[in-house]
Structures are given as C-alpha cells and as structure tokens.
Write a protein that holds these residues in place. Structure first.
Motif, PDB file in Angstrom:
ATOM      1  N   TRP A 191     -46.503 -16.767  67.852  1.00  0.00           N
ATOM      2  CA  TRP A 191     -46.218 -16.306  66.500  1.00  0.00           C
ATOM      3  C   TRP A 191     -45.309 -17.300  65.791  1.00  0.00           C
ATOM      4  CZ3 TRP A 191     -43.805 -13.241  70.444  1.00  0.00           C
ATOM      5  CH2 TRP A 191     -42.426 -13.368  70.533  1.00  0.00           C
ATOM      6  N   HIS A 192     -45.198 -17.087  64.477  1.00  0.00           N
ATOM      7  CA  HIS A 192     -44.216 -17.795  63.654  1.00  0.00           C
ATOM      8  C   HIS A 192     -43.606 -16.774  62.688  1.00  0.00           C
ATOM      9  CE1 HIS A 192     -47.909 -17.997  61.227  1.00  0.00           C
ATOM     10  NE2 HIS A 192     -47.108 -17.991  60.175  1.00  0.00           N
ATOM     11  N   ASP A 193     -42.567 -17.171  62.010  1.00  0.00           N
ATOM     12  CA  ASP A 193     -41.878 -16.288  61.051  1.00  0.00           C
ATOM     13  C   ASP A 193     -41.409 -14.984  61.678  1.00  0.00           C
ATOM     14  OD1 ASP A 193     -42.241 -18.179  59.089  1.00  0.00           O
ATOM     15  OD2 ASP A 193     -43.941 -17.182  58.146  1.00  0.00           O
ATOM     16  N   GLY A 194     -40.899 -15.042  62.907  1.00  0.00           N
ATOM     17  CA  GLY A 194     -40.303 -13.854  63.515  1.00  0.00           C
ATOM     18  C   GLY A 194     -39.053 -13.479  62.728  1.00  0.00           C
ATOM     19  N   THR A 195     -38.971 -12.218  62.313  1.00  0.00           N
ATOM     20  CA  THR A 195     -37.877 -11.784  61.442  1.00  0.00           C
ATOM     21  C   THR A 195     -37.408 -10.389  61.832  1.00  0.00           C
ATOM     22  OG1 THR A 195     -38.919 -12.993  59.619  1.00  0.00           O
ATOM     23  CG2 THR A 195     -37.242 -11.397  59.017  1.00  0.00           C
ATOM     24  N   VAL A 196     -36.091 -10.195  61.799  1.00  0.00           N
ATOM     25  CA  VAL A 196     -35.523  -8.852  61.892  1.00  0.00           C
ATOM     26  C   VAL A 196     -35.429  -8.355  60.455  1.00  0.00           C
ATOM     27  CG1 VAL A 196     -33.549  -7.438  62.577  1.00  0.00           C
ATOM     28  CG2 VAL A 196     -34.231  -9.385  63.990  1.00  0.00           C
ATOM     29  N   GLU A 197     -36.303  -7.435  60.093  1.00  0.00           N
ATOM     30  CA  GLU A 197     -36.376  -6.941  58.715  1.00  0.00           C
ATOM     31  C   GLU A 197     -35.265  -5.949  58.387  1.00  0.00           C
ATOM     32  OE1 GLU A 197     -38.439  -7.973  56.344  1.00  0.00           O
ATOM     33  OE2 GLU A 197     -39.654  -9.258  57.633  1.00  0.00           O
ATOM     34  N   SER A 198     -34.934  -5.091  59.350  1.00  0.00           N
ATOM     35  CA  SER A 198     -33.895  -4.091  59.091  1.00  0.00           C
ATOM     36  C   SER A 198     -33.327  -3.586  60.415  1.00  0.00           C
ATOM     37  CB  SER A 198     -34.453  -2.916  58.280  1.00  0.00           C
ATOM     38  OG  SER A 198     -35.409  -2.207  59.030  1.00  0.00           O
ATOM     39  N   ILE A 199     -32.135  -3.015  60.303  1.00  0.00           N
ATOM     40  CA  ILE A 199     -31.451  -2.408  61.448  1.00  0.00           C
ATOM     41  C   ILE A 199     -30.916  -1.059  60.983  1.00  0.00           C
ATOM     42  CG2 ILE A 199     -29.538  -2.587  63.082  1.00  0.00           C
ATOM     43  CD1 ILE A 199     -29.726  -5.631  62.767  1.00  0.00           C
ATOM     44  N   GLU A 200     -31.166  -0.035  61.793  1.00  0.00           N
ATOM     45  CA  GLU A 200     -30.664   1.298  61.475  1.00  0.00           C
ATOM     46  C   GLU A 200     -29.921   1.846  62.693  1.00  0.00           C
ATOM     47  OE1 GLU A 200     -32.315   5.682  60.032  1.00  0.00           O
ATOM     48  OE2 GLU A 200     -33.740   4.078  60.465  1.00  0.00           O
ATOM     49  N   TYR A 201     -28.700   2.312  62.451  1.00  0.00           N
ATOM     50  CA  TYR A 201     -27.886   2.899  63.509  1.00  0.00           C
ATOM     51  C   TYR A 201     -28.003   4.418  63.424  1.00  0.00           C
ATOM     52  CZ  TYR A 201     -25.976  -1.767  63.916  1.00  0.00           C
ATOM     53  OH  TYR A 201     -25.833  -3.122  64.092  1.00  0.00           O
ATOM     54  N   ILE A 202     -28.297   5.047  64.581  1.00  0.00           N
ATOM     55  CA  ILE A 202     -28.586   6.484  64.604  1.00  0.00           C
ATOM     56  C   ILE A 202     -27.750   7.125  65.713  1.00  0.00           C
ATOM     57  CG2 ILE A 202     -30.406   8.208  64.917  1.00  0.00           C
ATOM     58  CD1 ILE A 202     -32.391   5.903  64.180  1.00  0.00           C
ATOM     59  N   GLN A 203     -27.229   8.290  65.416  1.00  0.00           N
ATOM     60  CA  GLN A 203     -26.432   9.019  66.394  1.00  0.00           C
ATOM     61  C   GLN A 203     -27.168  10.286  66.803  1.00  0.00           C
ATOM     62  OE1 GLN A 203     -23.775   8.074  67.958  1.00  0.00           O
ATOM     63  NE2 GLN A 203     -23.420   9.970  69.018  1.00  0.00           N
ATOM     64  N   ASP A 204     -27.335  10.502  68.087  1.00  0.00           N
ATOM     65  CA  ASP A 204     -27.856  11.745  68.663  1.00  0.00           C
ATOM     66  C   ASP A 204     -29.273  12.122  68.244  1.00  0.00           C
ATOM     67  OD1 ASP A 204     -25.796  12.313  70.377  1.00  0.00           O
ATOM     68  OD2 ASP A 204     -24.678  13.490  68.922  1.00  0.00           O
ATOM     69  N   THR A 205     -30.183  11.144  68.123  1.00  0.00           N
ATOM     70  CA  THR A 205     -31.591  11.486  67.973  1.00  0.00           C
ATOM     71  C   THR A 205     -32.030  12.214  69.234  1.00  0.00           C
ATOM     72  OG1 THR A 205     -32.045   9.590  66.586  1.00  0.00           O
ATOM     73  CG2 THR A 205     -33.922  10.555  67.695  1.00  0.00           C
ATOM     74  N   ILE A 206     -31.618  11.657  70.356  1.00  0.00           N
ATOM     75  CA  ILE A 206     -31.755  12.326  71.647  1.00  0.00           C
ATOM     76  C   ILE A 206     -30.336  12.685  72.050  1.00  0.00           C
ATOM     77  CG2 ILE A 206     -32.418  12.081  74.065  1.00  0.00           C
ATOM     78  CD1 ILE A 206     -34.431   9.960  73.184  1.00  0.00           C
ATOM     79  N   GLU A 207     -30.098  13.935  72.364  1.00  0.00           N
ATOM     80  CA  GLU A 207     -28.743  14.392  72.622  1.00  0.00           C
ATOM     81  C   GLU A 207     -28.026  13.512  73.647  1.00  0.00           C
ATOM     82  OE1 GLU A 207     -26.312  18.362  74.040  1.00  0.00           O
ATOM     83  OE2 GLU A 207     -28.391  18.553  73.409  1.00  0.00           O
ATOM     84  N   GLY A 208     -26.837  13.064  73.276  1.00  0.00           N
ATOM     85  CA  GLY A 208     -26.007  12.263  74.161  1.00  0.00           C
ATOM     86  C   GLY A 208     -26.244  10.760  74.063  1.00  0.00           C
ATOM     87  N   TYR A 209     -27.268  10.348  73.317  1.00  0.00           N
ATOM     88  CA  TYR A 209     -27.585   8.924  73.185  1.00  0.00           C
ATOM     89  C   TYR A 209     -27.203   8.418  71.800  1.00  0.00           C
ATOM     90  CZ  TYR A 209     -30.423   8.755  77.441  1.00  0.00           C
ATOM     91  OH  TYR A 209     -30.857   8.792  78.734  1.00  0.00           O
ATOM     92  N   SER A 210     -26.703   7.206  71.770  1.00  0.00           N
ATOM     93  CA  SER A 210     -26.567   6.468  70.522  1.00  0.00           C
ATOM     94  C   SER A 210     -27.730   5.501  70.475  1.00  0.00           C
ATOM     95  CB  SER A 210     -25.238   5.726  70.475  1.00  0.00           C
ATOM     96  OG  SER A 210     -24.175   6.649  70.393  1.00  0.00           O
ATOM     97  N   GLN A 211     -28.158   5.165  69.262  1.00  0.00           N
ATOM     98  CA  GLN A 211     -29.405   4.416  69.116  1.00  0.00           C
ATOM     99  C   GLN A 211     -29.295   3.419  67.975  1.00  0.00           C
ATOM    100  OE1 GLN A 211     -32.691   7.116  68.701  1.00  0.00           O
ATOM    101  NE2 GLN A 211     -33.963   5.625  67.635  1.00  0.00           N
ATOM    102  N   VAL A 212     -29.933   2.287  68.160  1.00  0.00           N
ATOM    103  CA  VAL A 212     -30.118   1.333  67.072  1.00  0.00           C
ATOM    104  C   VAL A 212     -31.606   0.984  67.031  1.00  0.00           C
ATOM    105  CG1 VAL A 212     -29.499  -0.670  68.512  1.00  0.00           C
ATOM    106  CG2 VAL A 212     -29.347  -0.843  66.041  1.00  0.00           C
ATOM    107  N   ASP A 213     -32.191   1.044  65.825  1.00  0.00           N
ATOM    108  CA  ASP A 213     -33.599   0.709  65.611  1.00  0.00           C
ATOM    109  C   ASP A 213     -33.681  -0.574  64.799  1.00  0.00           C
ATOM    110  OD1 ASP A 213     -34.381   3.036  66.877  1.00  0.00           O
ATOM    111  OD2 ASP A 213     -34.844   4.108  65.027  1.00  0.00           O
ATOM    112  N   LEU A 214     -34.464  -1.519  65.299  1.00  0.00           N
ATOM    113  CA  LEU A 214     -34.686  -2.770  64.587  1.00  0.00           C
ATOM    114  C   LEU A 214     -36.159  -2.850  64.208  1.00  0.00           C
ATOM    115  CD1 LEU A 214     -32.552  -3.358  67.109  1.00  0.00           C
ATOM    116  CD2 LEU A 214     -32.482  -5.547  65.976  1.00  0.00           C
ATOM    117  N   THR A 215     -36.423  -3.196  62.974  1.00  0.00           N
ATOM    118  CA  THR A 215     -37.788  -3.431  62.530  1.00  0.00           C
ATOM    119  C   THR A 215     -38.019  -4.932  62.573  1.00  0.00           C
ATOM    120  OG1 THR A 215     -37.723  -1.488  61.113  1.00  0.00           O
ATOM    121  CG2 THR A 215     -39.446  -3.123  60.651  1.00  0.00           C
ATOM    122  N   ILE A 216     -38.992  -5.349  63.385  1.00  0.00           N
ATOM    123  CA  ILE A 216     -39.268  -6.763  63.644  1.00  0.00           C
ATOM    124  C   ILE A 216     -40.662  -7.091  63.138  1.00  0.00           C
ATOM    125  CG2 ILE A 216     -39.396  -8.547  65.441  1.00  0.00           C
ATOM    126  CD1 ILE A 216     -36.674  -7.043  65.332  1.00  0.00           C
TER     127      ILE A 216
END
Length: 144
Positions: A111-136
């Motif tokens: 591939w080329h032009d690999g990009t991190v488009e966005s980052i979202e920080y989420i608390q407790d989507t699954i109980e007890g877990y912290s989460q970060v979602d990256l759109t690539i």
C-alpha cells in the motif's frame, strides 16, 4: 474462468503482520462485535473498500480499517492510569503508520498513503475496559 488476486487479503495480512511485529505479545482479533478477552488486545475491523480511480491497466482503491486497542484498567478513570496509557499506545500506533506510509513486505508492494484518519477514546464500551479506536486508511494501486 477469471483470474484474480485477493488484494484485500494481501493488505490485511500485511497490516496485521506490521502490527504484530510492533506489539509481539498483544493478541489480534477480528470481531465484528467487540467482546471481553485478554487484559489487553487489539481488534481489527474492515470499515470499507472504496474505489478511487480507474486507469488503463489498473485502479486505485482505499481500504479503511478500524483498529481498536482495549485494556482492562482498574480503579477510577484518571489521567495517569487511563488517559496516559491509551494516548501512549495511540501515539506509538500513529508513528508506526507514519513510518510505514508506503509499505512493502517481502519485496512486494502492499500500500501507499497509509494514514491515521481519526482517533477516538472510549470508556467502558465493554465493562472494565478502556478503549481507543483508530480509523486507518491504506491506498493500493491494483494492476490488471
């Protein structure tokens, strides 16, 4: 019968290998619906496969993935326990993509032009877990 190459599989396999090479002890899953697993893990989900441009002999496409990092962190949500560890991981992931904007594996273009488009920080989507979602996004030039 037509002949073809499964470009998506090639890109996903190379992307997974890149991530697992950086985080050798973190398991990687491909769940459509996230579920509680190990104390920390990565999940990769395909968001889209978009056509960009057709040209004589080929085309360009952009594959969009959601990469989730989940970590079980006890106690109250705090900067030094939750935010710092998630932002540390996401900053490292951003650098991994920046360093591999154009990527080859085994001498073969992936591939080329690999990009991190966005980052979202989420608390407790699954109980007890912290989460970060990256759109690539990863763009490929596919030759026919």
């Amino acid at each position: 019968m037509i002949t073809y190459t499964n470009i998506f599989k090639s890109v996903l396999d190379a992307f997974t290998a890149l991530i697992s090479g950086e985080w050798t002890t973190l398991p990687i899953h491909y769940d459509a619906e996230l579920q509680a697993r190990e104390p920390q893990f990565i999940n990769i989900d395909l968001v889209s496969d978009d056509f960009n441009e057709q040209f004589a002999g080929g085309q360009t496409r952009t594959y969009t993935f959601k990469v989730s990092y989940l970590r079980r962190i006890g106690g109250d949500y705090q900067k030094h326990t939750h935010i710092d560890s998630l932002s540390e991981w996401s900053e490292r992931f951003k650098r991994l993509i920046i360093n591999n904007t154009a990527y080859e594996s085994g001498g073969a273009y992936k591939w080329h032009d690999g990009t991190v488009e966005s980052i979202e920080y989420i608390q407790d989507t699954i109980e007890g877990y912290s989460q970060v979602d990256l759109t690539i996004t990863l763009t490929t030039t596919e030759v026919h």
